[in-house]
Design a protein around this motif. Structure first.
Motif, PDB file in Angstrom:
ATOM      1  N   VAL A 187       0.839  -1.211   0.000  1.00 24.94           N
ATOM      2  CA  VAL A 187       0.000   0.000   0.000  1.00 24.94           C
ATOM      3  C   VAL A 187       0.871   1.257   0.000  1.00 24.94           C
ATOM      4  CG1 VAL A 187      -1.547   1.376   1.461  1.00 24.94           C
ATOM      5  CG2 VAL A 187      -2.094  -1.020   0.961  1.00 24.94           C
ATOM      6  N   VAL A 188       1.921   1.261   0.796  1.00 23.99           N
ATOM      7  CA  VAL A 188       2.822   2.427   0.823  1.00 23.99           C
ATOM      8  C   VAL A 188       3.470   2.608  -0.556  1.00 23.99           C
ATOM      9  CG1 VAL A 188       4.996   3.325   1.757  1.00 23.99           C
ATOM     10  CG2 VAL A 188       3.262   2.403   3.306  1.00 23.99           C
ATOM     11  N   ALA A 189       3.964   1.513  -1.141  1.00 22.79           N
ATOM     12  CA  ALA A 189       4.641   1.607  -2.449  1.00 22.79           C
ATOM     13  C   ALA A 189       3.661   2.022  -3.545  1.00 22.79           C
ATOM     14  CB  ALA A 189       5.308   0.277  -2.793  1.00 22.79           C
ATOM     15  N   ALA A 190       2.447   1.450  -3.531  1.00 19.61           N
ATOM     16  CA  ALA A 190       1.452   1.807  -4.552  1.00 19.61           C
ATOM     17  C   ALA A 190       1.059   3.276  -4.429  1.00 19.61           C
ATOM     18  CB  ALA A 190       0.215   0.917  -4.427  1.00 19.61           C
ATOM     19  N   THR A 191       0.898   3.754  -3.195  1.00 19.76           N
ATOM     20  CA  THR A 191       0.509   5.154  -2.991  1.00 19.76           C
ATOM     21  C   THR A 191       1.587   6.078  -3.545  1.00 19.76           C
ATOM     22  OG1 THR A 191      -0.673   4.492  -0.984  1.00 19.76           O
ATOM     23  CG2 THR A 191      -0.290   6.852  -1.300  1.00 19.76           C
ATOM     24  N   LYS A 192       2.852   5.756  -3.242  1.00 18.93           N
ATOM     25  CA  LYS A 192       3.954   6.604  -3.726  1.00 18.93           C
ATOM     26  C   LYS A 192       4.058   6.576  -5.255  1.00 18.93           C
ATOM     27  CE  LYS A 192       6.417   6.658   0.649  1.00 18.93           C
ATOM     28  NZ  LYS A 192       7.507   6.129   1.502  1.00 18.93           N
ATOM     29  N   ALA A 193       3.603   5.483  -5.884  1.00 23.03           N
ATOM     30  CA  ALA A 193       3.646   5.374  -7.355  1.00 23.03           C
ATOM     31  C   ALA A 193       2.338   5.846  -7.992  1.00 23.03           C
ATOM     32  CB  ALA A 193       3.935   3.934  -7.765  1.00 23.03           C
ATOM     33  N   GLY A 194       1.426   6.404  -7.199  1.00 19.94           N
ATOM     34  CA  GLY A 194       0.174   6.935  -7.757  1.00 19.94           C
ATOM     35  C   GLY A 194      -0.848   5.872  -8.112  1.00 19.94           C
ATOM     36  N   ALA A 195      -0.723   4.678  -7.540  1.00 22.05           N
ATOM     37  CA  ALA A 195      -1.623   3.587  -7.914  1.00 22.05           C
ATOM     38  C   ALA A 195      -2.515   3.129  -6.759  1.00 22.05           C
ATOM     39  CB  ALA A 195      -0.810   2.410  -8.446  1.00 22.05           C
ATOM     40  N   ALA A 196      -2.611   3.924  -5.694  1.00 20.99           N
ATOM     41  CA  ALA A 196      -3.374   3.481  -4.524  1.00 20.99           C
ATOM     42  C   ALA A 196      -4.865   3.316  -4.824  1.00 20.99           C
ATOM     43  CB  ALA A 196      -3.179   4.465  -3.367  1.00 20.99           C
ATOM     44  N   ASP A 197      -5.427   4.278  -5.536  1.00 16.15           N
ATOM     45  CA  ASP A 197      -6.867   4.192  -5.856  1.00 16.15           C
ATOM     46  C   ASP A 197      -7.167   2.956  -6.694  1.00 16.15           C
ATOM     47  OD1 ASP A 197      -7.720   6.467  -4.581  1.00 16.15           O
ATOM     48  OD2 ASP A 197      -7.301   7.750  -6.308  1.00 16.15           O
ATOM     49  N   ALA A 198      -6.314   2.735  -7.715  1.00 11.53           N
ATOM     50  CA  ALA A 198      -6.529   1.597  -8.600  1.00 11.53           C
ATOM     51  C   ALA A 198      -6.364   0.286  -7.826  1.00 11.53           C
ATOM     52  CB  ALA A 198      -5.544   1.656  -9.770  1.00 11.53           C
ATOM     53  N   LEU A 199      -5.404   0.252  -6.909  1.00  8.83           N
ATOM     54  CA  LEU A 199      -5.196  -0.954  -6.093  1.00  8.83           C
ATOM     55  C   LEU A 199      -6.423  -1.224  -5.230  1.00  8.83           C
ATOM     56  CD1 LEU A 199      -3.459  -3.252  -4.916  1.00  8.83           C
ATOM     57  CD2 LEU A 199      -2.469  -1.585  -3.318  1.00  8.83           C
ATOM     58  N   ARG A 200      -6.935  -0.168  -4.600  1.00  4.16           N
ATOM     59  CA  ARG A 200      -8.121  -0.295  -3.764  1.00  4.16           C
ATOM     60  C   ARG A 200      -9.319  -0.802  -4.574  1.00  4.16           C
ATOM     61  NH1 ARG A 200     -11.596   1.285  -0.362  1.00  4.16           N
ATOM     62  NH2 ARG A 200     -10.917   1.420   1.796  1.00  4.16           N
ATOM     63  N   ASP A 201      -9.500  -0.204  -5.768  1.00  3.68           N
ATOM     64  CA  ASP A 201     -10.632  -0.585  -6.626  1.00  3.68           C
ATOM     65  C   ASP A 201     -10.516  -2.045  -7.072  1.00  3.68           C
ATOM     66  OD1 ASP A 201     -11.506   1.988  -6.342  1.00  3.68           O
ATOM     67  OD2 ASP A 201     -10.928   2.644  -8.350  1.00  3.68           O
TER      68      ASP A 201
ATOM     69  N   SER B 166       1.932  -0.599 -13.998  1.00  6.51           N
ATOM     70  CA  SER B 166       2.865  -1.605 -13.481  1.00  6.51           C
ATOM     71  C   SER B 166       2.909  -1.583 -11.962  1.00  6.51           C
ATOM     72  CB  SER B 166       4.260  -1.383 -14.056  1.00  6.51           C
ATOM     73  OG  SER B 166       4.278  -1.782 -15.418  1.00  6.51           O
ATOM     74  N   ALA B 167       2.827  -0.377 -11.364  1.00 10.20           N
ATOM     75  CA  ALA B 167       2.816  -0.276  -9.901  1.00 10.20           C
ATOM     76  C   ALA B 167       1.582  -0.980  -9.336  1.00 10.20           C
ATOM     77  CB  ALA B 167       2.835   1.190  -9.469  1.00 10.20           C
ATOM     78  N   LEU B 168       0.454  -0.821 -10.028  1.00 10.93           N
ATOM     79  CA  LEU B 168      -0.768  -1.520  -9.601  1.00 10.93           C
ATOM     80  C   LEU B 168      -0.568  -3.028  -9.670  1.00 10.93           C
ATOM     81  CD1 LEU B 168      -3.726  -1.930  -8.921  1.00 10.93           C
ATOM     82  CD2 LEU B 168      -4.266  -1.534 -11.333  1.00 10.93           C
ATOM     83  N   LYS B 169      -0.040  -3.496 -10.805  1.00 12.19           N
ATOM     84  CA  LYS B 169       0.178  -4.939 -10.982  1.00 12.19           C
ATOM     85  C   LYS B 169       1.128  -5.478  -9.906  1.00 12.19           C
ATOM     86  CE  LYS B 169       0.804  -9.037 -12.922  1.00 12.19           C
ATOM     87  NZ  LYS B 169      -0.220 -10.071 -12.880  1.00 12.19           N
ATOM     88  N   MET B 170       2.227  -4.746  -9.665  1.00 14.92           N
ATOM     89  CA  MET B 170       3.208  -5.186  -8.666  1.00 14.92           C
ATOM     90  C   MET B 170       2.597  -5.246  -7.271  1.00 14.92           C
ATOM     91  SD  MET B 170       6.409  -5.577  -9.989  1.00 14.92           S
ATOM     92  CE  MET B 170       5.533  -6.611 -11.168  1.00 14.92           C
ATOM     93  N   SER B 171       1.852  -4.186  -6.899  1.00 16.56           N
ATOM     94  CA  SER B 171       1.345  -4.127  -5.530  1.00 16.56           C
ATOM     95  C   SER B 171       0.214  -5.135  -5.327  1.00 16.56           C
ATOM     96  CB  SER B 171       0.914  -2.704  -5.164  1.00 16.56           C
ATOM     97  OG  SER B 171      -0.001  -2.192  -6.097  1.00 16.56           O
ATOM     98  N   TYR B 172      -0.609  -5.320  -6.348  1.00 17.43           N
ATOM     99  CA  TYR B 172      -1.693  -6.318  -6.244  1.00 17.43           C
ATOM    100  C   TYR B 172      -1.092  -7.724  -6.118  1.00 17.43           C
ATOM    101  CZ  TYR B 172      -5.912  -8.969  -7.348  1.00 17.43           C
ATOM    102  OH  TYR B 172      -6.961  -9.849  -7.303  1.00 17.43           O
ATOM    103  N   ALA B 173      -0.129  -8.036  -6.986  1.00 13.47           N
ATOM    104  CA  ALA B 173       0.510  -9.361  -6.923  1.00 13.47           C
ATOM    105  C   ALA B 173       1.278  -9.524  -5.616  1.00 13.47           C
ATOM    106  CB  ALA B 173       1.445  -9.551  -8.120  1.00 13.47           C
ATOM    107  N   GLY B 174       1.867  -8.431  -5.153  1.00 12.68           N
ATOM    108  CA  GLY B 174       2.615  -8.497  -3.891  1.00 12.68           C
ATOM    109  C   GLY B 174       1.730  -8.862  -2.713  1.00 12.68           C
ATOM    110  N   ILE B 175       0.463  -8.449  -2.764  1.00 10.02           N
ATOM    111  CA  ILE B 175      -0.473  -8.803  -1.694  1.00 10.02           C
ATOM    112  C   ILE B 175      -1.040 -10.207  -1.924  1.00 10.02           C
ATOM    113  CG2 ILE B 175      -2.721  -8.264  -0.645  1.00 10.02           C
ATOM    114  CD1 ILE B 175      -2.068  -5.262  -1.165  1.00 10.02           C
ATOM    115  N   VAL B 176      -1.587 -10.460  -3.110  1.00 13.12           N
ATOM    116  CA  VAL B 176      -2.325 -11.709  -3.338  1.00 13.12           C
ATOM    117  C   VAL B 176      -1.366 -12.909  -3.408  1.00 13.12           C
ATOM    118  CG1 VAL B 176      -3.866 -12.914  -4.915  1.00 13.12           C
ATOM    119  CG2 VAL B 176      -4.260 -10.504  -4.398  1.00 13.12           C
TER     120      VAL B 176
END
Lengths: 285, 285
Positions: A187-201, B166-176
């Protein structure tokens, strides 16, 4: 039947357990020598009675509830007290220690001829009027302490030798606290890369149960990260130094060390985690 | 409007995507030079047309779908083809690579003056008549490929520059995938310590959603562990070499390497994981 139970030490978990036992009619002793004013007060509020070492050794049951790094030293101190007594208390190690450590503790307590039980606590400290965490117990003497159910504790017997309850505690914590570890890192890494919303969704769509768990676990973890460092080292030790997965848990120890330092400092990462858990990630277009 | 889409390479994901596109009316090219008989057959079944490099460079869209370690080399090969053409295809990197890697790939494709899109695929390969995985796309040209929706793909735009998808893909895969990693490590260790039943029971009581997830994820992971090794290194790279959490993902790479070797050999750990997932852990009294 009245019971005398000694609890060492009167920390957050130890004093909450003491309160539950004393409110249910048990006599609860502890050692207060050299403890801080805050600890003395917490012990008094919890109905604990400050006692000398001899009185502690005369208790029916002694519960060891300390940070994992202190468990073995406390066992040595207890063995030295108990070895001189005729009547032996049942000694229960309730700590988040690995299987090798609890087997060493079994030997230490055995050298004082006292019965020993391997315990593991899963859940939050008991609250007044609330429910007890699960106290898992294993080893030949586990049933000797089932009596603590009469004093409000949720005692559960794990069929198996000394080590089984600790293995349960280690593996459960390794999953539940490990999920908080990977979730917070990503979550910290995704937020810093601007992907937190997409990750949450995406989590909300395809892994809603994991998202729901992270929403609870991430804010809960922040103030506890400092305590989890030693526990992650114990889990790594539970796997063993040459185990192909032990590096994962050494990594968690390092990450929780970072989060603890962050929480005690600028709390940059802590605020990102709280924002994600609350669903208020900032849009970055 | 007819579209020509090139997909490199015709692997499991690439050919499943090709089948979806061709069944929906697109012309799908691929490169079959030096590929195995099995690949030629899979490509033919998926409606892919074997094409020379020049024809591939003339496609409207080129999708790069390869193992993460091959993504940069493929980008270099594509750039060399495209730089000579007047009409430039939109090049989409769909691979599980980290943000730094995809930015390098953006530069490589940019050196051939072609528009570039950062993509990340989340989910299983599309099945005939089944649903598409999510194709996340980011960067200034992401909307240029929204047209792929007309050919059955679930294209989702991530607001953000190249790197966000890519940040979304990395962070999602990192969790799941990380949850599958910690779950498998702890289930194997708990089973060997005789605590598998107790772990299952406690998860069922206090973390039923995590248990439900592990019941699906553990058996699913076993045949894929070999592919996840490189992906875990990418996630470690996504965090960065000095990041306090990168060691966790290096540890996962090591653990999946062990599980892949186990699955290809005696499958001792694989059978413990399947037994746990099926709820048939052996009682050890």
């Amino acid at each position: 039947m009245s019971k005398t139970i000694a609890i060492l030490a009167p920390g957050a978990m130890g004093s909450a357990v003491a309160r539950c036992l004393s409110e249910n009619g048990a006599r609860v002793l502890t050692s207060l020598k050299g403890r801080s004013e805050a600890t003395l007060k917490r012990a008094a509020v919890s109905g604990m009675i400050g006692a000398e070492d001899d009185a502690i050794a005369d208790a029916d049951i002694i519960l060891s509830i300390v940070p994992p790094g202190e468990a073995e030293a406390l066992a040595q101190r207890l063995a030295a007290l108990i070895v001189k007594r005729n009547k032996k208390p049942v000694v229960v190690d309730c700590n988040a220690v690995n299987v090798d450590t609890v087997k060493r503790i079994e030997e230490i307590i055995g050298s004082a001829q006292a019965p020993f039980v391997d315990g593991g606590i899963i859940g939050f400290p008991p609250q007044p009027g609330g429910k007890s965490p699960a106290f898992y117990m294993s080893g030949a003497h586990a049933r000797d302490i089932a009596v603590l159910r009469d004093f409000g504790l949720d005692i559960r017997i794990v069929e198996g030798p000394v080590g089984a309850a600790s293995a349960l505690k280690m593996s459960y914590a390794g999953i539940v606290k490990g999920l908080a570890g990977i979730g917070s890192a990503m979550v910290v890494a995704a937020t810093k890369a601007g992907a937190a919303d997409a990750l949450r969704d995406e989590l909300a769509l395809s892994q809603p149960a994991i998202l729901a768990r992270l929403e609870v676990a991430l804010p809960d973890m922040i103030p506890k990260a400092y305590r989890w460092i030693a526990e992650m080292h114990e889990i790594s030790g539970f796997l063993g130094p040459d185990h192909p997965a032990s590096q994962i848990y050494e990594g968690f120890a390092k990450w929780f060390e970072h989060l603890a330092a962050d929480a005690g400092g600028d709390a940059v990462d802590a605020s990102l985690l709280k924002a994600f858990a609350a669903g208020i990630a900032k849009k970055k277009v």
